[in-house]
Design an enzyme around this catalytic site. Structure first.
Site: not given
Lengths: 211, 1011
Positions: B144, B146-148, B151, B259
């Site tokens: 996976g 994400g923007g950060m 994974v 969050d």
């Protein structure tokens, strides 16, 4: 529709794959939060610059900026980058100017403001020619774009790009200095330029042709 | 990743494209490979001159001499809506990807292109099955992104266990970010809790920060919500309780998640027991970073939260504490039980606005199967004020209790399926109406469970004309249902076990009792009268840019100006352009819930024509102002309405109100004016303080707390009020309606006052020390705290700004020097009814319990003069005029039930004018030298009186030629006694705080003062 429409940008791989090939403008239009955040970072110093030029006091900057970005957010969908309609920057300038006007109007009559705001400081360029003002404006955008991009590259890649593309150094010299192969330097330059074009190309509208 | 064989030499065009970076990423590697072995191409590349390229030129001209290491931080954005611009990629919480989805095939679309990984995240692979190495982990595949970060599924080479490895892509060069990341991750790692995903390791490899976590089986709550079937109530309660349990553990360590949302809650399925319910694990604890983190502001990928789940304080960019997570939990529960998110909008800014300002409808209104206690709990979690939200621990207790209570009841009800609604939708805010429906939800839920169809459908059937085509449904439990027939008549019926409820295609229904039982009887009607249902309208609007309805304006689209609150006074958008004449025509229908005569009031600045069912109700087209009250009989069916409104001012000053026949009080009929959504360039600015014409409520803030005091700044720009629970002073800018500040105070506030030069705000406290706190109005910093020794009842500033005085609850007056605040004088007076200033502030005026006004030297504390007695023992309230020459005294004789209101000249002790009062006034206010007098009804009377209505709560008077105080207007609105009452300095407004837990600002009529 996903559960978090506003926040789902890049959440699934499909979207991620898509966004890498789209420019920041398109991604911001698609309401991708990360893109929007980058857009804000990209233009914040420029709006500060305009505010300063219009004698907006510093504690009002935040309000102006917020109003501007809210307006941009609302209207971004309708923005088209077309030669006859002008650049994004020009559009942003129009919005900022009106928000600054609003801000000045909002001031209470008894507030101590030195003189009225010389709004002409923020004026449309008379034609497409390069003027010092525009150069400064573009400078803000370039600086932010590069700073944003730099985070995505390892320092050696970035440094190689910088020396070759910005400081006009020869690739061989840079390679020797950084301990890379010449090839790697070219690759670095190509990679960064590509990302710069892809992501920020819509905003770095350089003048058509300058002497 | 296999490199193709080296290509033939590159063309000049291809080389140029490569040099300028216009080559696609996947070709880049091929070209680089070729260049590696081809010196001729290298030479050709070196010879290329691309300096004419616009981008290169732009770079060389505009880029700063040195690379800027940090983009300029933009903390200055952080006022009201910091988060609208810096919300971070919520994708960073990529909870859904932390875990292997063993049974979900992963298509190529979800398999990110590894070549897009920034250089050198992974060290080269050392075995066939891995894609690289990181620290001591064999990285097996990417699962996976994400923007950060990314994974990976990886294997710990030492422990030989599979882990999820989250690698941060950015920020490792940023020391501050790095330190913070490590610190928070360590805190999270120290947290071991059953409902929190543990952190195995936090580390850094070649500049890349990473976290190792266990690979979990199961799916994220979001994935679960995206598929069928909808969650049962039992699941919701369990998920909510387990999440709250995890949060409680983290909150005990002051760790805030920031969050909480479905993506970040993992439903772990048990390894060996496929039938066991999944367990909640909270993901990414400590990874979401604070809204005040500049790294997040500058877009480096920090998480601030997800707009729709964000707490208002988080959306505003304020300090966030553990209570923000509880708001998010509330949003989550709301989403789970109703199928919709409570807040939403077409984009992020409007979502954040909704989060900050909208009150969602209680879940039970949307999904009657939701138990009322759960609905109430969710509403408390969603409170705008963090103080009101229950703690995670309390939520655990409440949800566990609910689970227990349901376990003991019929399983059908417990297992009821909650409505499944388009998950992207949200609930349009609607005024919350408290209805006595305690019994219904459960009963209805049972019915729905038994008939086996979703609650939403039933509500629709019950609420409207029953739909055709419904099968007969057997009912096997006692339930009470409310049936609404097509004429709007409601019947409550008890259905015994075994009844059959039949709905016929024509909309009628039939209840067949079980054999041997009598037919069901209608249940007892409720004894408490309910507020009348408002009439509804469906109106189409046309906007004209002239005053004669001739030039229609095309392209009007935005609905910004809903005229619910007065006349759009605080809606800057409720206008077309200053001074531009325009007209609006609404055509459509109005429908009442039942046949009744409604009293409508039409108030407008400008001309108005109203026709209902062909009858001209208002015809005032040429009037400058209109204020008409009409009775209109509505028959419960839709009736034609045409409203035409003409404005010469460019502002939409029009309101349409109806009077509740049961409770009194006028309420606006929901009507809106649409203005074209023009580009902001020509959108006019916020409203200025224009001349106001009609008396009316113009601004209401329901703090849901008592409002013991309110005050205007001397320049009229700010208005403040004090509230309790929690004790706070709320400050508003009257120009834009925004709230620049709220001041927290440590004790209950009795009174507040601004200094005449607007530089200070003081508040007198009800605490036993009688603290008087003082703020600088520029910085809102506390500049002084004084102690008077006794609980304070009133505070007041001298008009010359030299002194201020506090009246203790015992009536003792203390005077402070405004600049040398240590110096104080106590006046030899007790039981002070009123305090004021004479001679521009050089004399203190008091009205003693004996009814005698006295003047004092504020410097020495010596008494200067006694006036003639002006008040009797029956006085209920008194105040002095600003110039200190007159007083207003209200008195009331309980024995006779009558009272007087007098404006008295102090020099003579004689009333200038007076009025009789039918109710005791607990508060009086006066503006100018007596130009306006206002009375607020007092607590005593409200406790006893039952026959009066809210209409009497606030009355405005003006002196008339016949020496009377003429009643000008009764401000309808407050439903309880008035605690605070003060006129605005411009004499155009009146502010009041009431025990009905609201603060209101009223518009005074503008007209010449009587002679």
């Amino acid at each position: 529709m996903t559960d978090d429409r506003v926040s789902s940008g890049g959440h699934d791989g499909e979207h991620t794959g898509l966004t890498t090939s789209l420019g920041l403008l398109e991604r911001a239009k698609a309401q991708e939060p990360a893109a929007w955040s980058r857009l804000v970072t990209l233009y914040s110093p420029l709006i500060d610059h305009w505010c300063r030029a219009c004698r907006v006091t510093e504690h009002e900057w935040a309000d102006v900026k917020q109003e501007v970005f809210l307006a941009v957010w609302r209207n971004l969908g309708g923005f088209r980058k077309e030669p006859e309609r002008g650049s994004f920057r020009g559009w942003l300038r129009t919005i900022t100017r009106s928000k600054i006007t609003d801000q000045h109007r909002k001031r209470p009559a008894d507030a101590t403001v030195v003189g009225s705001a010389p709004l002409d400081h923020v004026s449309e360029p008379s034609d497409g020619s390069e003027t010092p003002v525009i150069s400064t404006e573009l400078g803000h955008v370039y600086a932010q774009a590069l700073a944003l991009l730099e985070r995505d590259f390892v320092p050696a890649t970035w440094r190689a790009f910088w020396l070759v593309a910005v400081e006009c150094r020869r690739a061989e010299d840079v390679a020797a200095e950084l301990g890379l192969s010449t090839n790697a330097v070219y690759l670095a330059k190509s990679r960064v330029l590509r990302r710069l074009r892809d992501e920020f190309g819509d905003f770095l509208d350089p003048p058509p042709d300058a002497p | 990743m296999s490199a193709p064989p080296a290509l033939a030499c590159l063309s000049a065009d291809a080389l140029t494209a490569f040099d300028l970076g216009t080559v696609a990423e996947h070709e880049l590697d091929q070209i680089a490979d070729h260049l590696d072995g081809c010196t001729s191409c290298q030479r050709a590349l070196a010879r290329l001159d691309t300096s004419a390229d616009p981008l290169i030129r732009g770079l060389r001209r505009n880029a700063r001499p040195q690379p800027v290491s940090e983009p300029t931080p933009v903390p200055s954005i952080g006022s009201a809506f910091r988060a609208t611009v810096d919300f971070a990629p919520a994708v960073a919480g990529d909870g859904a990807t932390v875990v292997r989805k063993s049974d979900t095939p992963r298509g190529s679309a979800t398999g990110p292109n590894r070549s897009a990984l920034p250089d050198g995240v992974l060290a080269p692979p050392e075995a066939l099955d891995e894609i690289g190495r990181l620290s001591t982990y064999r990285v097996l595949r990417e699962i996976g992104r994400g923007g950060m970060g990314v994974v990976f599924e990886a294997e710990d080479t030492q422990l030989r266990r599979r882990v999820a490895l989250k690698v941060m892509l950015r920020g490792s060069t940023d020391t501050l970010h790095r330190e913070r990341f490590l610190r928070e991750a360590r805190t999270a790692a120290a947290l071991t809790h059953d409902h929190i995903v543990p952190v195995f390791q936090v580390g850094e490899d070649r500049g890349h920060l990473f976290i190792a976590m266990p690979l979990l089986k199961g799916e994220s709550l979001k994935a679960r919500l995206d598929r069928e079937p909808p969650l049962a109530l039992a699941d919701v309660l369990r998920i909510g309780r387990e999440t709250a349990t995890g949060l409680a553990a983290a909150h005990a360590r002051d760790l805030v998640h920031r969050d909480i949302k479905p993506d970040n809650l993992w439903l772990e399925s048990a390894e060996n027991e496929p039938t066991a319910p999944p367990r909640v694990k909270i993901l990414d604890f400590g990874l979401a970073r604070g809204a005040n983190d500049d790294a997040a502001v500058t877009g480096s990928g920090g998480v601030v939260g997800t707009p729709a789940y964000m707490a208002p304080e988080q959306a505003r960019g304020d300090e966030v504490d553990t209570r923000a997570d509880l708001f998010s939990l509330g949003v989550l529960l709301y989403r789970l039980v109703t199928g919709r998110r409570p807040f939403g909008g077409r984009d992020v800014p409007s979502t954040l606005l909704a989060v900050c300002y909208d009150t969602p409808r209680p879940p039970v209104e949307l999904a009657p199967s939701v138990p009322l206690p759960l609905s109430d709990l969710i509403m408390r979690l969603l409170d705008k004020s963090p103080d009101v939200r229950p703690s995670a621990r309390d939520v655990v207790t409440a949800l566990a209790a609910l689970e227990d209570s349901f376990r003991g009841s019929p399983t059908a009800s417990f297992g009821v399926a909650l409505p499944q609604v388009d998950s992207g939708s949200w609930v349009a805010p609607k005024p919350v109406r408290k209805a006595p429906r305690r019994r219904w939800p459960v009963a209805l839920a049972m019915l729905f469970a038994l008939v086996g169809i979703s609650a939403v459908v039933i509500v629709e059937i019950l609420g409207k004309v029953p739909k055709a085509g419904l099968d007969d449904r057997a009912i096997s439990a006692v339930v009470i249902i409310e049936i609404v027939d097509k004429d709007g008549n409601k019947t409550r019926v008890e259905l015994p076990v075994g009844s059959t409820f039949k709905v016929r295609p024509d909309g009628t229904y039939e209840i067949v009792p079980p054999k041997g039982q009598p037919a069901p009887k209608p249940a007892e009607p409720p004894a408490v009268p309910k507020p009348a249902e408002p009439p509804t309208c469906g109106l189409r609007r046309e906007l004209f840019v002239d005053a004669e309805l001739k030039k229609p304006l095309a392209g009007a689209k935005s609905v910004d100006a809903v005229m619910q609150w007065g006349w759009g006074e605080n809606r800057p958008d409720a206008r077309i352009a200053d001074g531009a004449a325009f007209a609006v025509r609404w055509t459509g229908f109005i429908k009442s819930p039942k046949q009744a005569e409604y009293q409508f009031r039409f108030v407008a600045r400008g001309g108005l024509r109203v026709t209902i069912n062909g009858e001209k109700v208002v015809n005032d087209w040429d009037a400058a102002t209109t204020d008409t009250t009409k009775k209109v009989a509505l028959n419960g069916r839709a009736q034609e309405v045409v409203i035409e409104y003409r404005s010469a001012t460019g502002r939409a000053d029009f309101a349409w109100l109806w009077t509740d026949p049961v409770w009194g009080g006028e309420r606006p009929v929901p009507t809106s004016i649409v203005f074209p959504d023009r580009e902001s360039a020509d959108r006019p600015s916020a409203p200025t303080n224009q001349e106001l014409v009609q008396p009316d409520e113009m601004w209401r803030i329901p703090p849901d707390a008592r409002v013991p005091a309110t005050a205007f700044s001397a320049n009229g720009r700010f208005v403040a009020f004090a509230r309790d629970t929690p004790d706070r002073i709320e400050l508003f800018d009257r120009l834009d309606g925004k709230q620049p500040e709220r001041l927290t105070v440590a004790h209950r506030v009795a009174d507040i006052a601004f200094s005449p030069d607007n530089s200070l705000l003081i508040a007198g406290g009800k605490d036993k020390d009688g603290t008087v706190q003082m703020w600088d109005t520029k910085t809102w910093a506390t500049v002084n705290k004084l102690v008077s020794g006794k609980p304070v009842a009133r505070v007041t500033f001298a008009p010359n700004g030299k002194w201020f005085a506090g009246v203790g609850e015992d009536g003792v007056v203390t005077v402070w020097n405004a600049d040398a605040t240590e110096k104080k004088v106590t006046l030899a007076t007790v039981v002070t009814h009123a305090i004021g200033w004479a001679d521009g502030g050089n004399r203190v005026l008091t009205l003693g319990g004996d009814g005698i006004p006295r003047e004092w030297n504020p410097e020495s504390g010596k008494k200067l003069a006694d006036h003639v007695r002006i008040a009797t023992a029956d006085a209920t309230a008194a105040t002095f005029t600003a110039d200190g020459t007159r007083a207003v005294v209200a008195s009331f004789q309980k024995r006779t039930g009558t009272g007087t209101l007098e404006l008295i000249e102090l020099a003579t002790g004689k009333p200038v004018c007076s009025a009789t009062l039918a109710v005791p006034a607990g508060r009086v206010a006066v503006w100018g030298n007596g130009r306006w007098v206002a009375t607020g009804v007092s607590e005593d009377w409200w406790n006893k009186g039952a026959k009066h209505t809210a209409y009497d709560a606030l009355v405005l008077y003006e002196p008339a030629a016949d020496k009377t105080l003429r009643e000008v207007h009764r401000f309808a609105g407050h439903t309880k006694w008035v605690d605070a009452l003060v006129f605005g300095p411009d004499g155009k407004t009146l502010a009041s705080g009431s025990s009905d837990r609201s603060w209101r600002q009223w518009r005074l009529p503008a007209r010449p003062a009587p002679k």
